[in-house]
Design a protein around this motif. Structure first.
Motif, PDB file in Angstrom:
ATOM      1  N   TRP A 133       0.827  -1.208   0.000  1.00 40.40           N
ATOM      2  CA  TRP A 133       0.000   0.000   0.000  1.00 40.40           C
ATOM      3  C   TRP A 133       0.863   1.260   0.000  1.00 40.40           C
ATOM      4  O   TRP A 133       0.487   2.275  -0.601  1.00 40.40           O
ATOM      5  CB  TRP A 133      -0.934   0.026   1.207  1.00 40.40           C
ATOM      6  N   ILE A 136       1.850   2.135  -3.615  1.00 41.83           N
ATOM      7  CA  ILE A 136       0.814   2.458  -4.593  1.00 41.83           C
ATOM      8  C   ILE A 136       0.233   3.819  -4.235  1.00 41.83           C
ATOM      9  O   ILE A 136      -0.379   3.966  -3.175  1.00 41.83           O
ATOM     10  CB  ILE A 136      -0.300   1.397  -4.604  1.00 41.83           C
ATOM     11  N   GLN A 138      -2.013   6.938  -3.471  1.00 43.25           N
ATOM     12  CA  GLN A 138      -3.403   6.945  -3.044  1.00 43.25           C
ATOM     13  C   GLN A 138      -4.349   7.092  -4.227  1.00 43.25           C
ATOM     14  O   GLN A 138      -5.389   6.428  -4.295  1.00 43.25           O
ATOM     15  CB  GLN A 138      -3.632   8.087  -2.048  1.00 43.25           C
ATOM     16  N   GLN A 141      -4.670   3.796  -5.982  1.00 39.25           N
ATOM     17  CA  GLN A 141      -5.495   2.859  -5.220  1.00 39.25           C
ATOM     18  C   GLN A 141      -6.971   3.044  -5.564  1.00 39.25           C
ATOM     19  O   GLN A 141      -7.775   2.118  -5.428  1.00 39.25           O
ATOM     20  CB  GLN A 141      -5.277   3.060  -3.724  1.00 39.25           C
ATOM     21  N   THR A 145     -10.943   0.945  -5.606  1.00 40.00           N
ATOM     22  CA  THR A 145     -11.687   1.444  -4.442  1.00 40.00           C
ATOM     23  C   THR A 145     -13.114   1.827  -4.838  1.00 40.00           C
ATOM     24  O   THR A 145     -13.341   2.383  -5.909  1.00 40.00           O
ATOM     25  CB  THR A 145     -10.969   2.674  -3.840  1.00 40.00           C
ATOM     26  N   ARG A 150     -11.358  -0.546  -0.084  1.00 41.30           N
ATOM     27  CA  ARG A 150     -10.507  -1.237  -1.059  1.00 41.30           C
ATOM     28  C   ARG A 150     -11.071  -2.610  -1.389  1.00 41.30           C
ATOM     29  O   ARG A 150     -11.128  -3.497  -0.545  1.00 41.30           O
ATOM     30  CB  ARG A 150      -9.097  -1.413  -0.487  1.00 41.30           C
ATOM     31  N   LEU A 153      -6.683  -4.939  -5.852  1.00 39.04           N
ATOM     32  CA  LEU A 153      -5.339  -4.402  -6.034  1.00 39.04           C
ATOM     33  C   LEU A 153      -5.172  -3.991  -7.499  1.00 39.04           C
ATOM     34  O   LEU A 153      -5.382  -4.811  -8.402  1.00 39.04           O
ATOM     35  CB  LEU A 153      -4.278  -5.436  -5.668  1.00 39.04           C
ATOM     36  N   SER A 377       1.492  -0.191 -11.040  1.00 38.23           N
ATOM     37  CA  SER A 377       0.857   0.533  -9.940  1.00 38.23           C
ATOM     38  C   SER A 377       1.846   0.819  -8.808  1.00 38.23           C
ATOM     39  O   SER A 377       1.549   1.630  -7.932  1.00 38.23           O
ATOM     40  CB  SER A 377      -0.322  -0.276  -9.396  1.00 38.23           C
TER      41      SER A 377
END
Length: 455
Positions: A133, A136, A138, A141, A145, A150, A153, A377
């Motif tokens: 996390w 990656i 925000q 992400q 999301t 979440r 991935l 990512s």
């Protein structure tokens, strides 16, 4: 474009569970992975990587921990809609693979249908302490999301920028490097290019012939630059001031000779715009990094430019004016991509999470690239592999932290067409007010009435 998942509710299901079960104590545990990829066919690189690298590496790592784990890959190589329908039916019947590839734009739709759940709900709170996390951004992400949780991935992603022809800029007396700080500075550059005799000063995808490229390369980045998203707070953006500002920007380009209206109406208009940029006929082109790595790439591009590295510049897309973008940003972008999710019906959710997070580790992500320069990512992988390609590193370092994504909801593709139609109206000479009103009416009919639309 995509059938609503609600249609599947009445489907007659005769599907056997495949891969969510464990084995006997002697046989160990079996996990399964599925994606729309098959060796020798669609997305063959992903299929080969999964079968030849992920599975043996993960099984060996588990064996080193004293566990017997078998991983099976369930390939597919069908139309995306067929794949989507199959996965939805699997999940509805509480079957399917433990780890599942999804297009990021399907996440919200699957979540609302109850087919997928947040990762931490499936595999426990340990999900939130995963090392990845921190690697990656925000904003990236956001691809996996929905409603602040979440669900998946993110895999590889991309970013939208403004490309420009340095030779044409020099001819027009414009600076290089060029970084506009407002929409007006883009118009000013286009005006200078026009005065210098450039055939098409600005190419901003418009109309329905360009399809989703109009929305992703044009409307949505501009809307983000005007401080709005197409869907936020449970409502769709209607004929709001930000949308009218976007349409007015299109008006300034396509009613003043800064852009070619005819190009926006041709069936192969986008491909033609690629060729014309490569031929030195277009000054500024809004596109994704795909344009750099696959269109004007000197050796294997669709419209190769032998002098690409010397002639093609790139800049961030500015907000309408400094600080006017979403989240108070000075610059904006849009991205797309795929995600991997966990099957909430897995009989081994903790182990399935180990497999999923292993597939998104730095080692696995690097391996999947197979030596190619592509944006992942993960920032640590991008830092390690993109050094030789300054444009892709620019996207990784500067674009991904400020990017945004399309709403992952079933009705979005229809809303996207309504946006395309609004730009087509501008290109054909209609007023901003008329185009905005037409869009407002269309979007209300699509999303269930004015109560679901923010004006």
């Amino acid at each position: 474009m995509r059938p609503a998942l609600a249609v599947l509710a009445g489907a007659v299901l005769a599907l056997a569970a495949c891969g969510t079960g464990g084995g006997s104590q002697d046989d160990g545990v079996t996990l399964t992975i599925t994606s729309n990829a098959i060796s020798g066919g669609k997305n063959a690189e992903t299929a080969d990587w999964t079968a030849k690298w992920v599975i043996p590496k993960f099984e060996a790592a588990q064996k080193a921990k004293g566990r017997t784990v078998h991983v099976r890959f369930q390939p597919s190589g069908v139309d995306d809609e067929q794949y989507k329908t199959k996965i939805a039916l699997d999940l509805k019947s509480r079957a399917g693979a433990d780890v599942i590839d999804l297009d990021g734009i399907w996440v919200g739709e699957f979540a609302q249908a109850g087919y997928i759940k947040p990762l931490s709900d499936v595999a426990g709170a340990g999900v939130d302490s995963w090392e990845g996390w921190n690697q990656i951004p925000q904003a990236v992400q956001g691809l996996g999301t929905f409603d602040g949780k979440r669900y998946g991935l993110p895999q590889g992603t991309d970013g939208r920028v403004l490309f420009y022809n340095k030779d044409l800029f020099r001819k027009a007396g414009l600076p290089d490097p060029w970084q506009p700080k407002s929409w007006q500075e883009i118009i000013d550059a286009g005006t200078a290019l026009k005065k210098a005799g450039v055939q098409i000063p600005i190419q901003l995808d418009a109309g329905t012939a360009m399809g989703e490229a109009t929305t992703m390369q044009g409307v949505l980045p501009l809307l983000a630059g005007a401080g709005a998203e197409i869907y936020a707070g449970g409502k769709w953006t209607g004929a709001s001031q930000p949308l009218k500002d976007v349409l007015d920007f299109y008006r300034q380009i396509y009613t003043t000779g800064l852009g070619d209206p005819r190009l926006q109406q041709e069936a192969q208009g986008r491909d033609k715009s690629f060729a014309e940029f490569a031929q030195g006929k277009i000054g500024i082109l809004a596109e994704s990094d795909y344009f750099w790595r696959s269109v004007v790439e000197p050796k294997a591009g669709v419209a190769p430019m032998q002098n690409r590295d010397a002639v093609v510049g790139y800049a961030l897309i500015p907000a309408e004016r400094p600080g006017a973008g979403i989240r108070g940003q000075d610059f904006v972008s849009m991205s797309g991509g795929a995600v991997r999710v966990l099957n909430p019906n897995s009989k081994n959710p903790g182990l399935a999470w180990e497999l999923l997070s292993f597939m998104h580790s730095a080692e696995a992500t690097t391996s999947q690239l197979a030596g190619a320069a592509r944006i992942t990512s993960r920032k640590d992988v991008n830092d390690a592999v993109l050094g030789a390609d300054p444009m892709l590193k620019f996207v990784s370092d500067k674009v991904l932290p400020i990017t945004a994504y399309r709403p992952p909801l079933a009705v979005y593709p229809q809303v996207s067409v309504a946006l395309q139609e609004a730009t087509a109206a501008i290109v054909s000479g209609r007023s901003v007010e008329e185009a905005a009103a037409g869009y407002q009416s269309k979007v209300e009919s699509l999303v269930g009435g004015a109560a679901h639309v923010a004006g």
